[in-house]
Motif scaffolding. Structure first.
Motif, PDB file in Angstrom:
ATOM      1  N   LEU A  46       1.176 -48.684 -29.714  1.00 26.13           N
ATOM      2  CA  LEU A  46       2.199 -49.586 -30.244  1.00 26.13           C
ATOM      3  C   LEU A  46       3.502 -49.478 -29.462  1.00 26.13           C
ATOM      4  O   LEU A  46       4.324 -50.390 -29.463  1.00 26.13           O
ATOM      5  N   ASP A  47       3.709 -48.350 -28.781  1.00 25.36           N
ATOM      6  CA  ASP A  47       4.909 -48.164 -27.964  1.00 25.36           C
ATOM      7  C   ASP A  47       4.742 -48.735 -26.556  1.00 25.36           C
ATOM      8  O   ASP A  47       5.651 -48.650 -25.744  1.00 25.36           O
ATOM      9  N   GLY A  48       3.570 -49.265 -26.251  1.00 22.23           N
ATOM     10  CA  GLY A  48       3.324 -49.833 -24.930  1.00 22.23           C
ATOM     11  C   GLY A  48       2.806 -48.833 -23.914  1.00 22.23           C
ATOM     12  O   GLY A  48       2.668 -49.146 -22.738  1.00 22.23           O
ATOM     13  N   GLU A  49       2.538 -47.603 -24.355  1.00 25.76           N
ATOM     14  CA  GLU A  49       2.029 -46.569 -23.449  1.00 25.76           C
ATOM     15  C   GLU A  49       0.510 -46.687 -23.342  1.00 25.76           C
ATOM     16  O   GLU A  49      -0.166 -46.967 -24.340  1.00 25.76           O
ATOM     17  N   PRO A  50      -0.048 -46.487 -22.146  1.00 29.46           N
ATOM     18  CA  PRO A  50      -1.513 -46.548 -22.019  1.00 29.46           C
ATOM     19  C   PRO A  50      -2.181 -45.409 -22.797  1.00 29.46           C
ATOM     20  O   PRO A  50      -1.695 -44.285 -22.806  1.00 29.46           O
ATOM     21  N   LEU A  51      -3.246 -45.723 -23.475  1.00 32.45           N
ATOM     22  CA  LEU A  51      -4.007 -44.718 -24.219  1.00 32.45           C
ATOM     23  C   LEU A  51      -5.024 -44.082 -23.294  1.00 32.45           C
ATOM     24  O   LEU A  51      -5.550 -44.733 -22.378  1.00 32.45           O
ATOM     25  N   PRO A  52      -5.311 -42.815 -23.521  1.00 27.28           N
ATOM     26  CA  PRO A  52      -6.328 -42.175 -22.680  1.00 27.28           C
ATOM     27  C   PRO A  52      -7.693 -42.812 -22.926  1.00 27.28           C
ATOM     28  O   PRO A  52      -7.942 -43.420 -23.964  1.00 27.28           O
ATOM     29  N   GLY A  53      -8.580 -42.665 -21.947  1.00 28.24           N
ATOM     30  CA  GLY A  53      -9.929 -43.204 -22.073  1.00 28.24           C
ATOM     31  C   GLY A  53     -10.717 -42.478 -23.137  1.00 28.24           C
ATOM     32  O   GLY A  53     -10.181 -41.646 -23.885  1.00 28.24           O
ATOM     33  N   GLU A  54     -11.989 -42.775 -23.213  1.00 25.80           N
ATOM     34  CA  GLU A  54     -12.816 -42.127 -24.227  1.00 25.80           C
ATOM     35  C   GLU A  54     -12.914 -40.632 -23.954  1.00 25.80           C
ATOM     36  O   GLU A  54     -12.917 -40.194 -22.811  1.00 25.80           O
ATOM     37  N   ARG A  55     -12.985 -39.880 -25.037  1.00 24.72           N
ATOM     38  CA  ARG A  55     -13.101 -38.424 -24.958  1.00 24.72           C
ATOM     39  C   ARG A  55     -14.468 -38.023 -24.438  1.00 24.72           C
ATOM     40  O   ARG A  55     -15.479 -38.649 -24.785  1.00 24.72           O
ATOM     41  N   ASN A  56     -14.508 -37.002 -23.629  1.00 27.62           N
ATOM     42  CA  ASN A  56     -15.761 -36.444 -23.158  1.00 27.62           C
ATOM     43  C   ASN A  56     -16.466 -35.828 -24.366  1.00 27.62           C
ATOM     44  O   ASN A  56     -15.963 -34.903 -24.984  1.00 27.62           O
ATOM     45  N   GLN A  57     -17.616 -36.388 -24.728  1.00 30.20           N
ATOM     46  CA  GLN A  57     -18.309 -35.962 -25.944  1.00 30.20           C
ATOM     47  C   GLN A  57     -18.808 -34.514 -25.863  1.00 30.20           C
ATOM     48  O   GLN A  57     -19.106 -33.910 -26.886  1.00 30.20           O
TER      49      GLN A  57
END
Length: 106
Positions: A90-101
């Motif tokens: 919501l702050d416009g920051e990129p979210l990290p990709g999917e977590r390594n399972q």
């Protein structure tokens, strides 16, 4: 056994006569595939027994079919765009990709 209602290059509508034996889903699927292959330039519509199309309504069905095709194409394109774009907070920051399972949460 059936009436074929069609207009010049309009939809090809097959309606079964009243009282006809209802075809199985597999039979309908094979019939639709055969008609679509025989008339590739036409929209093929198979109506179940007991459903009849009023004269002149073929154009309305074609318009509805065209609108549905456009809507499905737009939704498919929208889904492709979302998959390509990185997720942002919501702050416009990129979210990290999917977590390594294989890694634990703790």
């Amino acid at each position: 056994m059936s009436d074929v209602l069609n207009a010049s290059l309009g939809p090809l509508i097959l309606q079964f006569q009243h009282g006809a034996t209802e075809p199985t889903r597999d039979q309908l699927s094979r019939l639709h595939a055969a008609l679509a292959a025989a008339f590739p330039q036409r929209v093929v519509v198979l109506l179940p027994p007991g459903i009849e199309v009023a004269p002149g309504s073929q154009e309305d069905l074609l318009k509805i079919g065209n609108k549905l095709d456009a809507l499905l194409s737009a939704l498919a394109a929208d889904g492709e765009e979302e998959q390509d774009a990185p997720s942002i907070s919501l702050d416009g920051e990129p979210l990290p990709g999917e977590r390594n399972q294989s890694q634990s949460l703790g």
